[in-house]
Design an enzyme around this catalytic site. Sequence first.
Site, PDB file in Angstrom:
ATOM      1  N   PHE A  57       0.872  -1.252  -0.064  1.00 37.83           N
ATOM      2  CA  PHE A  57      -0.199   0.107  -0.109  1.00 37.83           C
ATOM      3  C   PHE A  57       0.783   1.418   0.034  1.00 37.83           C
ATOM      4  O   PHE A  57       0.340   2.258   0.211  1.00 37.83           O
ATOM      5  CB  PHE A  57      -1.045   0.165   1.317  1.00 37.83           C
ATOM      6  CG  PHE A  57      -0.381  -0.309   2.539  1.00 37.83           C
ATOM      7  CD1 PHE A  57       0.475   1.082   3.338  1.00 37.83           C
ATOM      8  CD2 PHE A  57      -0.124  -1.417   3.134  1.00 37.83           C
ATOM      9  CE1 PHE A  57       0.730   0.732   4.406  1.00 37.83           C
ATOM     10  CE2 PHE A  57       0.658  -1.526   4.310  1.00 37.83           C
ATOM     11  CZ  PHE A  57       1.027  -0.230   4.912  1.00 37.83           C
ATOM     12  N   ARG A  85      -3.961   7.464  20.349  1.00 40.32           N
ATOM     13  CA  ARG A  85      -4.336   6.375  19.352  1.00 40.32           C
ATOM     14  C   ARG A  85      -5.460   5.671  19.861  1.00 40.32           C
ATOM     15  O   ARG A  85      -6.370   5.206  18.993  1.00 40.32           O
ATOM     16  CB  ARG A  85      -3.252   5.143  19.745  1.00 40.32           C
ATOM     17  CG  ARG A  85      -1.760   5.402  19.217  1.00 40.32           C
ATOM     18  CD  ARG A  85      -1.492   5.230  17.747  1.00 40.32           C
ATOM     19  NE  ARG A  85      -1.919   4.202  17.114  1.00 40.32           N
ATOM     20  CZ  ARG A  85      -1.500   3.893  16.023  1.00 40.32           C
ATOM     21  NH1 ARG A  85      -0.785   4.924  15.051  1.00 40.32           N
ATOM     22  NH2 ARG A  85      -1.566   2.605  15.311  1.00 40.32           N
ATOM     23  N   THR A  91      -6.276   0.989  13.041  1.00 46.12           N
ATOM     24  CA  THR A  91      -6.118   1.461  11.641  1.00 46.12           C
ATOM     25  C   THR A  91      -7.063   1.027  10.630  1.00 46.12           C
ATOM     26  O   THR A  91      -7.493   2.111   9.612  1.00 46.12           O
ATOM     27  CB  THR A  91      -4.774   0.639  11.163  1.00 46.12           C
ATOM     28  OG1 THR A  91      -3.714   0.979  12.223  1.00 46.12           O
ATOM     29  CG2 THR A  91      -4.187   1.385   9.842  1.00 46.12           C
ATOM     30  N   ARG A 102     -11.952   6.973  13.945  1.00 45.91           N
ATOM     31  CA  ARG A 102     -12.196   6.135  12.590  1.00 45.91           C
ATOM     32  C   ARG A 102     -13.362   5.325  12.644  1.00 45.91           C
ATOM     33  O   ARG A 102     -13.922   4.966  11.626  1.00 45.91           O
ATOM     34  CB  ARG A 102     -11.080   5.187  12.608  1.00 45.91           C
ATOM     35  CG  ARG A 102      -9.704   5.835  12.363  1.00 45.91           C
ATOM     36  CD  ARG A 102      -8.338   5.207  12.596  1.00 45.91           C
ATOM     37  NE  ARG A 102      -7.245   5.852  12.131  1.00 45.91           N
ATOM     38  CZ  ARG A 102      -5.848   5.399  12.099  1.00 45.91           C
ATOM     39  NH1 ARG A 102      -5.610   4.593  12.904  1.00 45.91           N
ATOM     40  NH2 ARG A 102      -4.929   5.956  11.323  1.00 45.91           N
ATOM     41  N   ASN A 112      -8.708   6.846   6.510  1.00 46.66           N
ATOM     42  CA  ASN A 112      -8.684   6.696   7.855  1.00 46.66           C
ATOM     43  C   ASN A 112      -8.539   7.889   8.779  1.00 46.66           C
ATOM     44  O   ASN A 112      -8.444   7.724   9.701  1.00 46.66           O
ATOM     45  CB  ASN A 112      -8.253   5.339   8.355  1.00 46.66           C
ATOM     46  CG  ASN A 112      -6.626   5.568   8.282  1.00 46.66           C
ATOM     47  OD1 ASN A 112      -6.197   6.511   7.786  1.00 46.66           O
ATOM     48  ND2 ASN A 112      -5.926   4.581   8.742  1.00 46.66           N
ATOM     49  N   HIS A 115      -3.488  10.662  11.389  1.00 43.86           N
ATOM     50  CA  HIS A 115      -2.448   9.953  11.810  1.00 43.86           C
ATOM     51  C   HIS A 115      -2.024  10.149  13.279  1.00 43.86           C
ATOM     52  O   HIS A 115      -2.364  11.307  13.804  1.00 43.86           O
ATOM     53  CB  HIS A 115      -1.365  10.359  11.130  1.00 43.86           C
ATOM     54  CG  HIS A 115      -0.024   9.941  11.613  1.00 43.86           C
ATOM     55  ND1 HIS A 115       0.496   8.648  11.231  1.00 43.86           N
ATOM     56  CD2 HIS A 115       0.913  10.572  12.157  1.00 43.86           C
ATOM     57  CE1 HIS A 115       1.670   8.539  11.755  1.00 43.86           C
ATOM     58  NE2 HIS A 115       2.047   9.486  12.403  1.00 43.86           N
TER      59      HIS A 115
END
Length: 149
Positions: A57, A85, A91, A102, A112, A115
């Site tokens: 990816f 996070r 993710t 997300r 998504n 970061h």
Amino acid sequence: MERTLFIVKPDGVQRGLIGECLSRLERRGLRLVGLKFMQITPELAAKHYAVHLGKSFYEKLIGYITSGPVAVMAWEGPNAIALARQTMGATAPGQAAPGSIRADLAVEIGRNLVHGSDSPETAAFEIGLYFPEDELVSWKRETDKWIFE
Ligand code: IDP
Ligand code: MG
């Protein structure tokens, strides 16, 4: 105290979600120490995502992160990396915990929205990539004593 780099990616900017994403970390209680609006160059993207070089990816990821402007933030607090996070979610949006950015706002892993640094080492590296030392603000917040024990 820990610092972490947080980015609202181009899809988040295009969808008008900078405020929503920023607000979730702000309301949680992390302290903002850096903030800028910019477009990531392919050179900067390659440095940031060097760890993913060679993965299937990678090319799409570089295309995605450089496809439009982003909002870049540095946040501070006890355990800031893990807290950010958690607020972001996993993710893959389909695996992200309900209530996370997300899970609530994203559909695809390649769109998504956000970061966040994943360790103290990457946080230091990533903050250094985006913020010269004089663009980071060390400050005391009037509410700190009600949020940080
Ligand atoms: P993270 O953003 O949750 O830390 P990483 O594994 O570091 O996830 O991957 C960086 C970014 O690369 C992800 O946020 C996502 O945008 C993209 N990405 C990761 N894995 C895939 C994949 O399997 N397909 C497409 N994009 C991916
Ligand atoms: Mg990562």
